[in-house]
Design an enzyme around this catalytic site. Structure first.
Site, PDB file in Angstrom:
ATOM      1  CG  ASP A 190      20.739 -80.794  13.311  1.00 59.43           C
ATOM      2  OD1 ASP A 190      21.187 -81.949  13.119  1.00 59.43           O
ATOM      3  OD2 ASP A 190      21.194 -79.786  12.741  1.00 59.43           O
ATOM      4  CG  MET A 516       4.782 -39.175  34.856  1.00 60.68           C
ATOM      5  SD  MET A 516       5.424 -37.854  33.802  1.00 60.68           S
ATOM      6  CE  MET A 516       5.289 -36.467  34.943  1.00 60.68           C
TER       7      MET A 516
END
Length: 535
Positions: A190, A516
């Site tokens: 389109d 961590m």
């Protein structure tokens, strides 16, 4: 809204979805379990957000509406940027496309998911950028970049027609986007001026292809058979319901014709009249309107509007035509400073840390503004000689050679090829052998802009999913794997990558060895990847 395909095309999609990020033929499939190599790409960060959309955005005004809903201009509640949000009603399906009412809603929702999956995979400077997706009982919400320049259609109405330089710059961008789509086995179906947006009203040099609701994956082995598109721009083979990706090239030919003379090659009082003329495929170059237009332009239009799509040129061939090369912009001396800075930043970048790669790509692709990206986007498009939306080794070498011609201050390089090989090794996050648009922007942008405290905090929070102030390996796995699998797979696929790999990723930034990563360690890691190489 989605792609209502034949059975054969649906079969193809199953093979194509997982490969949608393989950028050129002979590239290996993107797979996080391929030799324990975690490939990073911006599509990882497009995900279905939890919570109500009103908690994240507030409405500014309505931008437009269509058959499936409306588009709203909204602002982030926790930021300053504006976004365009496409609101799609779940009940708004096209009943004419289905026979069984019981399957309508399910099929329509599948089409929305297909559009989202397709959009999240795309990374090109001339294609709309998708950020987030929300869903509630009544609506889907697609959060995209906002382009304030309006539609190309409006520019055509206001200007009537364009000179060849402006037209060539517009067509180069459209064809670049289409070339990129086709190389990823996607057909838009389109292409029209209403689906081409301008970043701003003052420039034609940054346009975006939007509205992928009718788009589809395709295969060379199957023909598409749905009659979709808009009368003025639809290709004759689409009317016959047997076509391939070159229907987009026909639409580009129609747009180019309109840009240069101000009216379409196939006109009529209504859609029926227009379609009859398209079916015949006859058009003319009126002498009075075309006498001052170059032969190169007319030749390219003829190639794109070739009736037999088997003989029609490809998007790549159109992009590399004599007309585009002659009239569209190329790198010039005014680009020297930006290009020099871009290559300098790529040379200094150390890309071995996967978490840092993921974070810098998130910031560069999702948090930077159009204005911040503007100069680098222009350079990327000029370096991208073949217009496929990626930089290969040859194009990077040519970039260095351009600077040499301008007697730049980049420094003397004894072996440009070796230098480029090193850049590809560090900057090619998704390991496909090329530098993608978002990779280029993320690595080349000024780090004082990129690494503001606010942006670093947002990147950290992306991985710190439990908001504890620490990133664990479980959170890393959740974010990375969740990014690869959208709407389909489990969010917790830790077994897809070994425990050792996640420990290694975490250990790259874990300075105090507590398994961590806190914010200070995260910030230190981000600065190291850009500062540890001498310039």
């Amino acid at each position: 809204m989605g792609c209502n395909q034949s059975k054969s095309a649906n079969d193809v999609r199953g093979n194509k979805v997982n490969n949608v990020n393989s950028k050129k033929k002979n590239n290996k499939r993107e797979d996080i379990n391929d030799g324990e190599e975690i490939a990073i790409n911006p599509g990882m960060y497009v995900r279905k957000k939890e919570g109500k959309i009103g908690e994240s955005y507030f409405k500014v005004r309505k931008l437009g509406s269509g058959a499936y809903g409306e588009v709203l201009l909204c602002k982030e509640k926790n930021g300053h940027s504006e976004k365009a949000i496409k609101v799609i009603k779940k009940s708004q399906f096209d009943k004419g496309r289905y026979n069984d009412d019981n399957k309508n809603i399910e099929k329509f929702h599948e089409e929305i998911y297909n559009e989202i999956s397709l959009l999240k995979s795309l990374d090109h400077p001339n294609i709309i950028k998708l950020f987030d997706v929300f869903e509630d009982k009544k609506y889907f919400y697609l959060v995209t970049e906002f382009y304030e320049g309006g539609e190309l259609f409006e520019q055509i109405i206001n200007r009537h027609k364009f000179d060849e330089c402006d037209a060539a710059n517009i067509m180069k961008q459209i064809l670049s986007g289409i070339c990129y789509l086709h190389k990823h086995n996607i057909v838009h179906r389109d292409i029209k001026p209403e689906n081409i947006l301008l970043e701003n009203k003052n420039s034609l040099l940054n346009i975006k292809i939007v509205d992928f609701g009718l788009s589809s994956f395709f295969s060379k082995d199957y023909k598409l058979r749905d009659r979709l598109g808009t009368a003025y721009y639809i290709a004759p083979e689409v009317l016959k319901k047997k076509y391939n990706e070159k229907c987009d090239v026909w639409s580009c030919g129609v747009i180019m014709y309109i840009l240069l003379c101000g009216y379409p090659p196939f006109g009529g009082q209504n859609d029926q009249d227009i379609i009859k003329k398209v079916e015949k495929g006859k058009y003319y170059f009126d002498f009075n309107d075309w006498k001052n237009i170059s032969d190169e332009a007319k030749e390219l239009i003829k190639l794109m509007l070739t009736y037999d799509y088997n003989k029609r040129c490809t998007a790549e061939e159109a992009l590399n035509s004599r007309w585009i090369k002659k009239y569209a912009n190329n790198i010039n001396k005014s680009d020297q400073k930006t290009l020099c800075g871009a290559l300098s930043n790529m040379r200094k970048f150390e890309g071995s840390q996967k978490l840092a790669q993921a974070a810098i790509l998130f910031i560069g692709s999702k948090l930077t503004t159009l204005e911040e990206r503007k100069e680098l986007t222009d350079i990327f498009k000029k370096l991208d000689k073949n217009g496929d939306g990626q930089l290969d080794k040859k194009e990077l070498i040519e970039g260095y050679n351009v600077l040499r011609n301008f007697k730049n201050e980049l420094g003397e390089l004894k072996n440009v090829e070796e230098e480029v090989d090193n850049i590809l090794k560090e900057v090619d996050f998704d390991k496909n052998g090329y530098i993608e648009y978002s990779e280029f922007i993320s690595v080349c942008m000024d780090k004082q802009i990129l690494f503001s405290e606010e942006r670093l905090r947002r990147a950290f929070n992306l991985f710190d999913t439990d908001k504890s102030g620490k990133i664990t390996k479980e959170e890393l796995a959740n974010v990375i794997i969740r990014g690869f699998y959208f709407f389909t797979y489990s969010l917790f696929g830790l077994t897809s990558v070994s425990e050792k790999t996640w420990n290694d990723v975490l250990g790259e930034a874990d300075q105090n060895k507590d398994n961590m990563i806190d914010f200070d360690e995260f910030v230190s890691m981000m600065h190291k990847i850009c500062d540890n190489k001498p310039f």
